[in-house]
Design an enzyme around this catalytic site. Structure first.
Site, PDB file in Angstrom:
ATOM      1  N   ASP A  98      33.017  42.044  41.907  1.00 57.00           N
ATOM      2  CA  ASP A  98      32.422  40.798  41.401  1.00 57.00           C
ATOM      3  C   ASP A  98      31.092  41.080  40.701  1.00 57.00           C
ATOM      4  OD1 ASP A  98      31.586  41.556  43.916  1.00 57.00           O
ATOM      5  OD2 ASP A  98      31.451  39.529  44.736  1.00 57.00           O
ATOM      6  N   ASP A 135      40.702  43.447  30.542  1.00 57.59           N
ATOM      7  CA  ASP A 135      40.721  42.303  29.618  1.00 57.59           C
ATOM      8  C   ASP A 135      39.299  41.816  29.362  1.00 57.59           C
ATOM      9  OD1 ASP A 135      43.502  42.348  29.565  1.00 57.59           O
ATOM     10  OD2 ASP A 135      43.665  40.171  29.632  1.00 57.59           O
ATOM     11  N   LYS A 162      36.099  46.259  46.466  1.00 56.92           N
ATOM     12  CA  LYS A 162      35.508  45.155  47.237  1.00 56.92           C
ATOM     13  C   LYS A 162      35.591  45.543  48.698  1.00 56.92           C
ATOM     14  CE  LYS A 162      33.874  40.901  47.444  1.00 56.92           C
ATOM     15  NZ  LYS A 162      32.501  40.572  47.015  1.00 56.92           N
ATOM     16  N   TYR A 209      50.217  44.751  42.790  1.00 62.16           N
ATOM     17  CA  TYR A 209      51.254  44.694  41.758  1.00 62.16           C
ATOM     18  C   TYR A 209      52.564  45.362  42.173  1.00 62.16           C
ATOM     19  CZ  TYR A 209      48.025  42.684  38.347  1.00 62.16           C
ATOM     20  OH  TYR A 209      47.171  41.850  37.685  1.00 62.16           O
ATOM     21  N   ASP A 236      43.326  45.671  35.827  1.00 57.36           N
ATOM     22  CA  ASP A 236      43.971  44.795  34.845  1.00 57.36           C
ATOM     23  C   ASP A 236      42.960  43.738  34.371  1.00 57.36           C
ATOM     24  OD1 ASP A 236      45.990  43.828  33.290  1.00 57.36           O
ATOM     25  OD2 ASP A 236      46.982  42.710  34.892  1.00 57.36           O
TER      26      ASP A 236
END
Ligand code: ATP
Length: 324
Positions: free
Chosen positions: A197, A225, A164, A118, A221
């Site tokens: 994941d 959600d 990850k 970001y 982020d």
């Protein structure tokens, strides 16, 4: 105390009006100073985040932010960077009586706010576009320590790092190693880690295994959600951006143009966000009273459309205020 208020775009304006209406009931010595930023501001002044707004944020005791539409990257992402609010705290807690997938969910997501993808370091040469992901030891240490300190303060038992590192060996590898190191200083708090994941699957199948989560900017982020979806949707999800000097409080949702202007947005996320701000400003009792009034109202069936009711934004806010 001075609060820089930026209602912004879309439903940001509507939910901000509702949250301030509720806070006003508490008669606190807070001075709300309104500033512009966002898509409309860009159209009006040619700047999505005017210098005046940025300067005002730096002079305030807290920033209360509604939403930005297409200009979100230039407004809220920039504000977080400019004010060095490195920790984005996003609680996902199911409110009593809300029909949701996992009614006992209570997760605190701590997202690194200043680096990762970001940063917007993107380039395009011909048909190839590239993005640079920056993960530093300093920022990773800072956010890991923040997560453990928050866990301690809130009496939580576990911190889980999401990454990850099996694929992004350098960036996620660094983040994971730093989290592991920091964890050694907190033997009373359990530490574990998941690949992002797998964590998404666990979160949907068994969110109760999570307590405090610490992760990098983009994963944070997305996962917040997802967590908001488990507890009833974005209309209920608050957040705080905390730094050493400044703090910005904003709901997890954005401008939601599909429902803007109709007065039907759920102000709960914004009201809970305002409560996070009040706690930060040491108005703990007042924040708890508002939270209780809000939760009681929802439990008794006063609800906006997104959670199965038919109340309008301000109708719901008035019901919460009436209980204070
Ligand atoms: P962004 O990309 O900035 O996150 P967006 O406008 O694409 O913003 P969100 O605002 O995050 O999307 O919300 C996605 C959808 O969730 C909205 O289109 C809306 O239908 C619903 N939603 C979000 N917030 C609320 C709310 N406060 N009340 C009711 N519904 C909401």
């Amino acid at each position: 105390m001075r609060i820089a208020v930026i209602p912004g775009d879309g439903i940001g304006k509507e939910v901000m009006e509702a949250a301030i209406f509720v806070m006003d009931r508490m008669n606190l010595p807070l001075k709300y100073e309104f500033y512009e930023a966002g898509d409309e501001c860009l159209k009006k002044y040619g700047k999505a985040l005017p210098d005046e707004t940025l300067e005002a944020c730096k002079k305030s005791d807290a920033v209360l932010f509604g939403a930005a539409g297409e200009t979100a990257a230039d407004v809220i992402v920039r504000l977080r960077q400019e004010l060095q609010t490195y920790a984005n705290v996003r609680p996902a807690r199911a409110l009593r009586g809300v029909n949701c997938l996992y009614p006992k969910t209570d997760i605190l997501i701590v997202r690194e706010n200043t680096e990762c993808l970001y940063l917007g370091l993107e380039f395009q040469i011909g048909d190839v576009a590239e993005a640079i992901r920056v993960i530093s030891k300093k920022a990773s240490e800072r956010i890991a320590r923040f997560a453990f300190e928050l866990a301690k303060k809130e009496g939580r038992r576990k911190v889980t790092a999401l990454h990850k590192a099996n694929v992004m060996k350098k960036t996620c590898g660094l983040f994971r190693d730093v989290c592991k190191e920091v964890a050694k200083n907190y033997p009373e708090i359990e530490f574990n880690e998941y690949y992002i994941d797998a964590a998404c699957m666990y979160m949907v199948m068994d969110p109760y295994r999570f307590d405090v989560i610490v992760t990098t900017n983009m994963f944070g982020d997305i996962v917040s959600d997802l967590a908001a979806g488990l507890v009833g949707g974005l209309g209920l999800a608050p957040s705080a951006n905390i730094g050493d000097k400044y703090a910005i409080f904003e709901p997890v949702h954005g401008a939601a143009f599909d429902i803007a202007g109709k007065g039907i947005a759920n102000p709960t996320a914004m009201i809970l966000t305002a409560c996070m701000m009040l706690k930060h400003l040491k108005y703990l009792e007042e924040a708890k009273r508002i939270e209780k009034a809000l939760e009681d109202a929802i439990y008794e069936g006063y609800r906006t459309r997104d959670i199965g009711g038919n109340m309008k934004t301000m109708e719901f806010a008035r019901e919460v205020a009436r209980r204070l």
